[in-house]
Design a protein around this motif. Structure first.
Motif, PDB file in Angstrom:
ATOM      1  N   PHE A  99      -9.015  15.777  -4.541  1.00 14.02           N
ATOM      2  CA  PHE A  99      -9.562  14.645  -3.787  1.00 14.02           C
ATOM      3  C   PHE A  99      -8.648  13.431  -3.918  1.00 14.02           C
ATOM      4  N   ARG A 100      -8.199  13.162  -5.127  1.00  7.12           N
ATOM      5  CA  ARG A 100      -7.324  12.010  -5.376  1.00  7.12           C
ATOM      6  C   ARG A 100      -6.012  12.149  -4.606  1.00  7.12           C
ATOM      7  N   ASN A 101      -5.412  13.335  -4.623  1.00  3.06           N
ATOM      8  CA  ASN A 101      -4.138  13.521  -3.943  1.00  3.06           C
ATOM      9  C   ASN A 101      -4.277  13.420  -2.425  1.00  3.06           C
ATOM     10  N   ILE A 102      -5.350  13.992  -1.872  1.00  2.00           N
ATOM     11  CA  ILE A 102      -5.572  13.882  -0.427  1.00  2.00           C
ATOM     12  C   ILE A 102      -5.765  12.421  -0.036  1.00  2.00           C
ATOM     13  N   THR A 103      -6.548  11.696  -0.847  1.00  2.00           N
ATOM     14  CA  THR A 103      -6.786  10.280  -0.581  1.00  2.00           C
ATOM     15  C   THR A 103      -5.480   9.497  -0.600  1.00  2.00           C
ATOM     16  N   LEU A 104      -4.620   9.795  -1.557  1.00  2.00           N
ATOM     17  CA  LEU A 104      -3.342   9.088  -1.669  1.00  2.00           C
ATOM     18  C   LEU A 104      -2.441   9.372  -0.468  1.00  2.00           C
ATOM     19  N   TRP A 105      -2.452  10.613   0.026  1.00  2.00           N
ATOM     20  CA  TRP A 105      -1.644  10.936   1.205  1.00  2.00           C
ATOM     21  C   TRP A 105      -2.149  10.180   2.433  1.00  2.00           C
TER      22      TRP A 105
ATOM     23  N   ILE B 125       0.832  -1.198   0.000  1.00  2.00           N
ATOM     24  CA  ILE B 125       0.000   0.000   0.000  1.00  2.00           C
ATOM     25  C   ILE B 125       0.870   1.252   0.000  1.00  2.00           C
ATOM     26  N   THR B 126       1.943   1.242   0.799  1.00  2.00           N
ATOM     27  CA  THR B 126       2.849   2.395   0.849  1.00  2.00           C
ATOM     28  C   THR B 126       3.500   2.631  -0.510  1.00  2.00           C
ATOM     29  N   LEU B 127       3.972   1.564  -1.138  1.00  2.00           N
ATOM     30  CA  LEU B 127       4.617   1.679  -2.447  1.00  2.00           C
ATOM     31  C   LEU B 127       3.628   2.184  -3.485  1.00  2.00           C
ATOM     32  N   TYR B 128       2.396   1.651  -3.446  1.00  2.00           N
ATOM     33  CA  TYR B 128       1.385   2.087  -4.414  1.00  2.00           C
ATOM     34  C   TYR B 128       1.084   3.572  -4.255  1.00  2.00           C
ATOM     35  N   ALA B 129       0.828   4.015  -3.023  1.00  2.00           N
ATOM     36  CA  ALA B 129       0.476   5.414  -2.786  1.00  2.00           C
ATOM     37  C   ALA B 129       1.623   6.340  -3.172  1.00  2.00           C
ATOM     38  N   ALA B 130       2.861   5.974  -2.765  1.00  2.00           N
ATOM     39  CA  ALA B 130       4.017   6.825  -3.061  1.00  2.00           C
ATOM     40  C   ALA B 130       4.265   6.914  -4.559  1.00  2.00           C
ATOM     41  N   SER B 131       4.197   5.770  -5.260  1.00  2.00           N
ATOM     42  CA  SER B 131       4.460   5.775  -6.699  1.00  2.00           C
ATOM     43  C   SER B 131       3.383   6.536  -7.462  1.00  2.00           C
TER      44      SER B 131
ATOM     45  N   ALA C  57      -7.199   1.633  -3.102  1.00  2.00           N
ATOM     46  CA  ALA C  57      -6.203   1.552  -4.169  1.00  2.00           C
ATOM     47  C   ALA C  57      -6.845   1.085  -5.474  1.00  2.00           C
ATOM     48  N   MET C  58      -7.742   0.109  -5.395  1.00  2.00           N
ATOM     49  CA  MET C  58      -8.434  -0.376  -6.579  1.00  2.00           C
ATOM     50  C   MET C  58      -9.295   0.715  -7.204  1.00  2.00           C
ATOM     51  N   LEU C  59     -10.021   1.459  -6.382  1.00  2.93           N
ATOM     52  CA  LEU C  59     -10.904   2.501  -6.900  1.00  2.93           C
ATOM     53  C   LEU C  59     -10.109   3.631  -7.548  1.00  2.93           C
ATOM     54  N   ILE C  60      -8.979   4.006  -6.941  1.00  3.93           N
ATOM     55  CA  ILE C  60      -8.148   5.053  -7.530  1.00  3.93           C
ATOM     56  C   ILE C  60      -7.534   4.581  -8.838  1.00  3.93           C
ATOM     57  N   ALA C  61      -7.041   3.336  -8.853  1.00  2.00           N
ATOM     58  CA  ALA C  61      -6.423   2.801 -10.064  1.00  2.00           C
ATOM     59  C   ALA C  61      -7.412   2.745 -11.220  1.00  2.00           C
ATOM     60  N   ARG C  62      -8.710   2.618 -10.897  1.00  2.00           N
ATOM     61  CA  ARG C  62      -9.748   2.606 -11.927  1.00  2.00           C
ATOM     62  C   ARG C  62     -10.250   4.003 -12.261  1.00  2.00           C
ATOM     63  N   SER C  63      -9.635   5.031 -11.666  1.00  2.00           N
ATOM     64  CA  SER C  63     -10.029   6.426 -11.910  1.00  2.00           C
ATOM     65  C   SER C  63     -11.503   6.652 -11.615  1.00  2.00           C
ATOM     66  N   THR C  64     -11.984   6.071 -10.511  1.00  2.00           N
ATOM     67  CA  THR C  64     -13.382   6.212 -10.124  1.00  2.00           C
ATOM     68  C   THR C  64     -13.671   7.655  -9.729  1.00  2.00           C
TER      69      THR C  64
ATOM     70  N   GLY D  80       3.428  10.032  -9.831  1.00  2.00           N
ATOM     71  CA  GLY D  80       3.003   9.937 -11.226  1.00  2.00           C
ATOM     72  C   GLY D  80       3.345   8.639 -11.910  1.00  2.00           C
ATOM     73  N   ARG D  81       3.676   7.600 -11.145  1.00  2.00           N
ATOM     74  CA  ARG D  81       4.080   6.329 -11.747  1.00  2.00           C
ATOM     75  C   ARG D  81       3.242   5.178 -11.209  1.00  2.00           C
ATOM     76  N   GLY D  82       2.029   5.450 -10.792  1.00  2.00           N
ATOM     77  CA  GLY D  82       1.197   4.433 -10.172  1.00  2.00           C
ATOM     78  C   GLY D  82       0.507   3.520 -11.163  1.00  2.00           C
ATOM     79  N   LEU D  83      -0.096   2.475 -10.618  1.00  2.00           N
ATOM     80  CA  LEU D  83      -0.834   1.500 -11.406  1.00  2.00           C
ATOM     81  C   LEU D  83      -2.090   2.137 -11.987  1.00  2.00           C
ATOM     82  N   ARG D  84      -2.402   1.803 -13.235  1.00  2.00           N
ATOM     83  CA  ARG D  84      -3.621   2.270 -13.875  1.00  2.00           C
ATOM     84  C   ARG D  84      -4.418   1.060 -14.372  1.00  2.00           C
ATOM     85  N   LEU D  85      -5.692   1.033 -14.041  1.00  2.00           N
ATOM     86  CA  LEU D  85      -6.580  -0.033 -14.487  1.00  2.00           C
ATOM     87  C   LEU D  85      -7.700   0.560 -15.326  1.00  2.00           C
TER      88      LEU D  85
END
Length: 257
Positions: A234-240, A116-122, A163-170, A126-131
């Motif tokens: 919203f996305r950035n606050i959620t990631l932090w 989770i830490t690696l996903y949020a930080a990456s 993480a799943m919802l963010i990766a799906r750009s919900t 700007g290098r995170g997983l995209r679904l």
């Protein structure tokens, strides 16, 4: 009723109400992390078991509001859209829970925490997983199974779900609603489980009920703040918040070694 009064009547209760208020605000802004904030904060003025009892009813009440904020129709639509995720996650969670007696808790915490830490930080870099928004039945079932595995083994399914919802750009409104539905169902299971375990009983029920009002006030404030944010903010606050949650899981795992 001893447990209800086994808290300092001045600063103890004041801190407990402030913790519930702040936990509600965090949940209102990003949709998750309320149990983490409450268990950490309440444990400073009461026993961990009493703190767990204290968060049960406010967690259920705030998730109900979050899930139904736009009405029952949109909530049902979100359940329908994510039904494969919910079904797969629920089935795997029940099965994975059976492994808890034979698996050290630190193992799962130190597995999910770094991920989770690696996903949020990456993602923040700007290098995170995209679904894809619609990953297909196999992809949806796989993500649900992963969240269910984490939930069953560690009791923590919030971070992988987010993480799943963010990766799906919900979209943020649906992300908040879906989280409310998922965590609300989990809160019902939590309620039933701890009535059976004896954590929530006549002596601790008044404490949990007392935490509902400040938690609802907090989530109302959080909703008002979140409504002012655009999707990117919203996305950035959620990631932090997700990053801090991941680091906290690592901390807990290390402490259990």
């Amino acid at each position: 009723m001893e447990a209800f009064f086994d808290i300092d009547p001045t600063w103890g209760w004041t801190l407990a109400f402030i913790v519930a208020l702040c936990a509600g605000m965090v949940k209102g802004v990003v949709g998750f992390a309320m149990p983490t904030v409450m268990i950490a904060g309440l444990s400073t003025v009461m026993s961990p078991e009493l703190a767990l009892a204290g968060l049960i009813l406010p967690t259920l009440a705030t998730n109900l509001w979050q899930a139904l904020r736009q009405g029952a129709g949109p909530a049902v639509a979100s359940v329908t859209r994510f039904r494969v995720f919910l079904i797969a996650g629920g089935v795997v969670m029940v099965c994975a829970a059976q492994l808890v007696p034979v698996l050290p808790p630190s193992v799962m915490l130190l597995f999910i925490g770094p991920l989770i830490t690696l996903y949020a930080a990456s993602t923040l870099l700007g290098r995170g997983l995209r679904l894809p928004p619609e990953p297909g039945l196999k992809g949806e079932a796989g993500m649900g199974a992963l969240a269910g595995l984490f939930g069953g083994l560690s009791g923590i399914w919030g971070p992988p779900t987010v993480a799943m919802l963010i990766a799906r750009s919900t979209e943020k409104t649906e992300q908040m609603r879906v989280q409310g539905v998922i965590y609300g169902l989990g809160a019902l299971v939590l309620l039933g489980s701890h009535i059976g375990s004896g954590v929530l009983r006549a002596e601790t029920l008044p404490l949990s009920a007392a935490m509902v009002a400040p938690a609802l006030l907090g989530i109302w404030i959080g909703f008002r703040l979140q409504d002012r944010f655009d999707q990117a903010t919203f996305r950035n606050i959620t990631l932090w918040v997700l990053l801090m949650a991941g680091l906290n899981l690592i901390r807990r795992g290390v402490m259990l070694l």
